[in-house]
Design a protein around this motif. Sequence first.
Motif, PDB file in Angstrom:
ATOM      1  N   ARG A  38    -159.569 -45.073  24.925  1.00 35.40           N
ATOM      2  CA  ARG A  38    -158.860 -44.777  22.946  1.00 35.40           C
ATOM      3  C   ARG A  38    -159.056 -43.632  22.331  1.00 35.40           C
ATOM      4  N   ILE A  39    -159.573 -42.514  22.746  1.00 35.50           N
ATOM      5  CA  ILE A  39    -159.299 -41.081  22.388  1.00 35.50           C
ATOM      6  C   ILE A  39    -158.121 -40.679  22.924  1.00 35.50           C
ATOM      7  N   TYR A  40    -157.434 -40.770  23.426  1.00 37.23           N
ATOM      8  CA  TYR A  40    -156.237 -40.277  23.673  1.00 37.23           C
ATOM      9  C   TYR A  40    -155.233 -41.327  23.241  1.00 37.23           C
ATOM     10  N   LEU A  41    -154.850 -42.961  23.261  1.00 35.98           N
ATOM     11  CA  LEU A  41    -153.850 -43.503  23.034  1.00 35.98           C
ATOM     12  C   LEU A  41    -153.932 -43.976  21.502  1.00 35.98           C
ATOM     13  N   GLU A  42    -155.323 -43.278  20.606  1.00 39.59           N
ATOM     14  CA  GLU A  42    -155.642 -43.587  19.226  1.00 39.59           C
ATOM     15  C   GLU A  42    -155.677 -41.883  18.465  1.00 39.59           C
ATOM     16  N   SER A  43    -155.239 -41.329  19.079  1.00 43.12           N
ATOM     17  CA  SER A  43    -155.002 -39.632  18.569  1.00 43.12           C
ATOM     18  C   SER A  43    -153.615 -39.647  18.236  1.00 43.12           C
ATOM     19  N   LYS A  44    -153.124 -38.433  17.355  1.00 39.26           N
ATOM     20  CA  LYS A  44    -152.111 -38.658  16.829  1.00 39.26           C
ATOM     21  C   LYS A  44    -151.228 -37.634  18.496  1.00 39.26           C
ATOM     22  N   TYR A  45    -152.205 -37.511  19.122  1.00 39.42           N
ATOM     23  CA  TYR A  45    -151.618 -36.365  20.745  1.00 39.42           C
ATOM     24  C   TYR A  45    -150.980 -37.684  21.343  1.00 39.42           C
ATOM     25  N   GLY A  46    -152.079 -38.810  21.387  1.00 37.61           N
ATOM     26  CA  GLY A  46    -151.345 -39.619  22.253  1.00 37.61           C
ATOM     27  C   GLY A  46    -150.064 -40.672  21.857  1.00 37.61           C
ATOM     28  N   GLU A  47    -150.635 -40.690  20.671  1.00 40.22           N
ATOM     29  CA  GLU A  47    -149.838 -41.743  20.388  1.00 40.22           C
ATOM     30  C   GLU A  47    -148.448 -41.117  20.102  1.00 40.22           C
ATOM     31  N   SER A  48    -148.063 -39.744  19.476  1.00 39.98           N
ATOM     32  CA  SER A  48    -146.672 -38.677  19.818  1.00 39.98           C
ATOM     33  C   SER A  48    -146.198 -38.903  21.223  1.00 39.98           C
ATOM     34  N   THR A  49    -147.031 -38.362  22.528  1.00 38.02           N
ATOM     35  CA  THR A  49    -146.710 -38.424  23.496  1.00 38.02           C
ATOM     36  C   THR A  49    -146.314 -40.153  23.772  1.00 38.02           C
ATOM     37  N   GLU A  50    -146.804 -40.682  24.282  1.00 41.24           N
ATOM     38  CA  GLU A  50    -146.501 -42.504  24.527  1.00 41.24           C
ATOM     39  C   GLU A  50    -145.132 -42.464  24.008  1.00 41.24           C
ATOM     40  N   ARG A  51    -145.538 -42.537  22.253  1.00 42.99           N
ATOM     41  CA  ARG A  51    -143.955 -43.238  21.847  1.00 42.99           C
ATOM     42  C   ARG A  51    -142.828 -42.077  22.375  1.00 42.99           C
ATOM     43  N   SER A  52    -143.084 -40.854  22.724  1.00 44.74           N
ATOM     44  CA  SER A  52    -141.724 -39.778  22.559  1.00 44.74           C
ATOM     45  C   SER A  52    -141.206 -40.397  24.224  1.00 44.74           C
ATOM     46  N   PHE A  53    -142.740 -40.502  24.905  1.00 45.46           N
ATOM     47  CA  PHE A  53    -142.000 -41.102  26.944  1.00 45.46           C
ATOM     48  C   PHE A  53    -140.983 -42.439  26.597  1.00 45.46           C
ATOM     49  N   THR A  54    -141.761 -43.080  25.523  1.00 42.22           N
ATOM     50  CA  THR A  54    -140.946 -44.361  26.057  1.00 42.22           C
ATOM     51  C   THR A  54    -139.525 -44.130  25.061  1.00 42.22           C
ATOM     52  N   LEU A  55    -139.281 -43.518  24.247  1.00 38.75           N
ATOM     53  CA  LEU A  55    -137.606 -43.260  23.608  1.00 38.75           C
ATOM     54  C   LEU A  55    -136.976 -42.649  24.913  1.00 38.75           C
ATOM     55  N   VAL A  56    -137.199 -41.722  25.912  1.00 35.47           N
ATOM     56  CA  VAL A  56    -137.095 -40.933  26.166  1.00 35.47           C
ATOM     57  C   VAL A  56    -136.461 -42.388  27.941  1.00 35.47           C
ATOM     58  N   SER A  57    -137.595 -43.000  27.878  1.00 34.57           N
ATOM     59  CA  SER A  57    -137.729 -44.112  28.991  1.00 34.57           C
ATOM     60  C   SER A  57    -136.209 -45.378  28.852  1.00 34.57           C
ATOM     61  N   GLN A  58    -136.639 -45.231  27.342  1.00 37.44           N
ATOM     62  CA  GLN A  58    -135.539 -46.419  26.895  1.00 37.44           C
ATOM     63  C   GLN A  58    -134.191 -45.624  26.981  1.00 37.44           C
ATOM     64  N   GLU A  59    -133.726 -44.767  26.618  1.00 36.99           N
ATOM     65  CA  GLU A  59    -132.376 -43.876  27.061  1.00 36.99           C
ATOM     66  C   GLU A  59    -132.056 -43.646  28.028  1.00 36.99           C
ATOM     67  N   LEU A  60    -133.117 -43.240  29.149  1.00 34.30           N
ATOM     68  CA  LEU A  60    -132.856 -43.135  30.584  1.00 34.30           C
ATOM     69  C   LEU A  60    -131.967 -44.800  30.932  1.00 34.30           C
ATOM     70  N   VAL A  61    -132.819 -45.631  30.535  1.00 31.92           N
ATOM     71  CA  VAL A  61    -132.637 -47.196  31.167  1.00 31.92           C
ATOM     72  C   VAL A  61    -131.394 -47.556  30.766  1.00 31.92           C
ATOM     73  N   SER A  62    -131.196 -46.649  28.920  1.00 29.41           N
ATOM     74  CA  SER A  62    -129.614 -47.281  28.823  1.00 29.41           C
ATOM     75  C   SER A  62    -128.518 -46.180  29.452  1.00 29.41           C
ATOM     76  N   GLU A  63    -128.794 -45.002  29.991  1.00 28.31           N
ATOM     77  CA  GLU A  63    -128.050 -44.797  31.016  1.00 28.31           C
ATOM     78  C   GLU A  63    -127.611 -45.104  32.045  1.00 28.31           C
ATOM     79  N   ASN A  64    -128.518 -45.572  32.771  1.00 23.20           N
ATOM     80  CA  ASN A  64    -128.649 -45.969  34.489  1.00 23.20           C
ATOM     81  C   ASN A  64    -127.680 -47.120  33.685  1.00 23.20           C
TER      82      ASN A  64
END
Length: 182
Positions: A38-64
């Motif tokens: 919870r401290i990871y997922l609900e902290s700004k750091y964790g939220e930013s990490t997961e959001r950025s990872f998801t966006l780049v993952s979606q970009e990679l899926v689109s590219e694929n």
Amino acid sequence: MFKLLIYFSLIFFPGNLSASGSPEATFSNNFVILNQSRIYLESKYGESTERSFTLVSQELVSENNELERLLEVEELALTNKRKTLSRLDFQNLAQVFDIKVEEIRLRQKNKSDKLLAELELSRATFYKLVSPLLKEFVTENGVLGVFDSALMIVGNNKFDISDIMIDLIDKNITDLPVFSLK
């Protein structure tokens, strides 16, 4: 069983009991509970990490998906040429195409692996950055120790410091990770 739970509570959460038998609002001389996920997922750091990872993952899926579409078109064109080419010429073109496909697959797999490695590194970095904050909290509040909430069978939520730690993390860890395919 109930007596065992009371015994467990008294051992691990001795604290100061008021006349009513409920713990006072102090953490001193107590063990506290922390939900690491919870401290990871609900902290700004964790939220930013997961959001950025998801966006780049979606970009990679689109590219694929786009690469797959282009390769299918190229494969169809090659198949249509088969009728007009000699067997040897077709085999050579097919071999070149297969090599191209394998190179693309390897390149895209490497991007995916790199992205996952960056995510794991970012998560590990988070816990390294949090460790001194947690140690400082423990020292300043006279806490005896910290249990991960995943290890608790029964506990008093009054001793859960997850919200406190999220606030400390958000105030002290401001350099947020950003992922990229490049």
